[in-house]
Scaffold this active site. Structure first.
Site: not given
Length: 413
Positions: A13, A109-110
């Site tokens: 993350d 974003d992960e």
């Protein structure tokens, strides 16, 4: 060292991703409390990302910008630049692909990584995670956190509940140690439990993950069907799903949702947006060579406390990706269930997808002619931009298509 029979899965993350990218782009912002937020003059003025400094003042993601500014008077507000965020996200994916060919984006974003076949090159999972974190930081300036476990759901909870609180930014959540780690957490920390499910569990006297894990699965399935069993399996760290780049190729539906810049009060103006949503859903369906037979329409009312709005679906008489066919059905659903209350947001989804290489003959409608016209419009938009050709209704005050053509994912490019 990991058990040779177990997978090693990372969930990585990016910390405060949008805000971090902005700080890298402008070093003058490095020590400032910044947030990335939509237009404060429109309803979209909400916090999309807040840097750690802003969070120290109590600013949280998804709250209204004006609320955040009351908490931190010297807050620096940056408008989102989605094109740049997507470019950096793809750059990070390339970094991950240097460590394993099994990389699955979970969000911008992960990302999940299955490193079972390459972890031995780095000694152990902790050392490998540290190596990846260092490389991402050096090449992008972004700090990331790594959750480690034997499957995706445990890796996700390792990252969200533990890695983000570690100075190292890394946590290895082992299934055999759940009693001393995950099970001690409040029930809302379990993946899949939102605020509504949390209230349900509290009414049942369940406040801790261990209490749910101790239940028989049948108790949960009586309340929530298959989802109840999924929650029980999640609490026990059971997840057989693979890490795969092709996970989104088998999507079950194509939908589009829009938060409106103001409350819409009349059916006429709401249907302008409804047509635009059907246009976008059908365009995306055609681009994937799919058509569907189940239509869902959802509206959320302006008064969230009153819980106004509806969500309904219907079976279509034929598989379609034709705009007017979908729009006419959507209008029927809307007219049947709208209670004439102000609308804040509206969404359309097309489900039960099948390949669109078979066209049903219709004695009253020239489906082939409509199909050719739709593809011609798609080609024009692809070549000259999404607003190169619009329906006349989109030029009305209620229309949003022209404004949204300037954005990516609902935010300015």
């Amino acid at each position: 060292m990991p058990n040779a029979n177990k997978r090693i899965v990372f969930l990585i993350d990016m910390q405060s991703f949008y805000a971090s990218v902005e700080k890298v782009a402008d070093p003058a912002l490095r020590n400032q409390p910044i947030v990335v937020a939509g237009d404060p003059e429109r309803r979209s003025g909400v916090i999309l990302a807040a840097c750690p400094i802003a969070k120290s003042f109590g600013v949280v993601t998804a709250e209204a910008l004006w609320q955040a500014q009351q908490k931190c008077r010297h807050l620096v507000v940056v408008r989102p630049r989605m094109e740049m965020y997507i470019r950096i996200s793809l750059q990070i994916t390339k970094i991950f692909e240097a460590y394993t060919d099994k990389v699955e984006p979970y969000s911008i974003d992960e990302q999940f990584l299955d490193v079972t076949g390459s972890v031995h090159l780095f000694g152990d999972p902790i050392k490998m995670a540290a190596h990846i974190r260092q490389r991402v930081l050096l090449e992008t300036g972004i700090n990331c956190r790594v959750g480690i476990s034997e499957n995706k759901v445990l890796a996700k909870m390792a990252c969200d509940n533990f890695a983000k609180k570690q100075e190292s930014g890394i946590f290895w959540l082992k299934r055999e140690e759940l009693t001393d780690t995950l099970w001690k957490l409040p029930i809302e920390k379990l993946f899949g439990v939102g605020s509504r499910m949390k209230r349900h569990f509290h009414r049942m006297g369940i406040y801790q993950i261990k209490q749910l894990a101790d239940l028989r699965p049948t108790v949960l399935t009586r309340h929530w069907g298959v989802n109840g069993e999924v929650l029980w399996r999640t609490a026990h760290g059971i997840d057989d799903s693979p890490v795969s780049m092709n996970v989104y190729e088998t999507q079950k539906g194509i939908g589009h949702h829009m938060t409106l810049p103001r409350d819409y009060h009349t059916a006429a103006e709401i249907k302008v947006v409804l047509l635009e949503l059907c246009e976008e859903v059908c365009r995306r369906a055609r681009s994937k060579e799919r058509m569907g037979a189940v239509l869902s329409v959802g509206c959320r009312g302006a008064d969230l406390a009153a819980g106004t709005g509806f969500g309904r679906q219907m079976k279509l008489t034929e598989y379609t990706n034709d705009v007017m066919t979908l729009y006419e059905a959507a209008c029927r659903l809307f007219d049947r269930h709208w209670q004439e209350t102000p609308v804040r947001s509206i969404g359309v989804n097309l489900g039960e997808l099948v390949p669109d290489n078979v066209v049903q003959l219709n004695l009253f409608t020239d489906n082939q002619k409509r199909r050719s016209l739709a593809h011609a419009m798609d080609d024009i938009r692809e070549r000259y931009g999404p607003d190169a050709i619009l329906r006349a209704t989109s030029l009305l005050h209620a229309g949003q298509a022209k404004e949204r053509a300037r954005k990516i994912g609902g935010h300015y490019k």
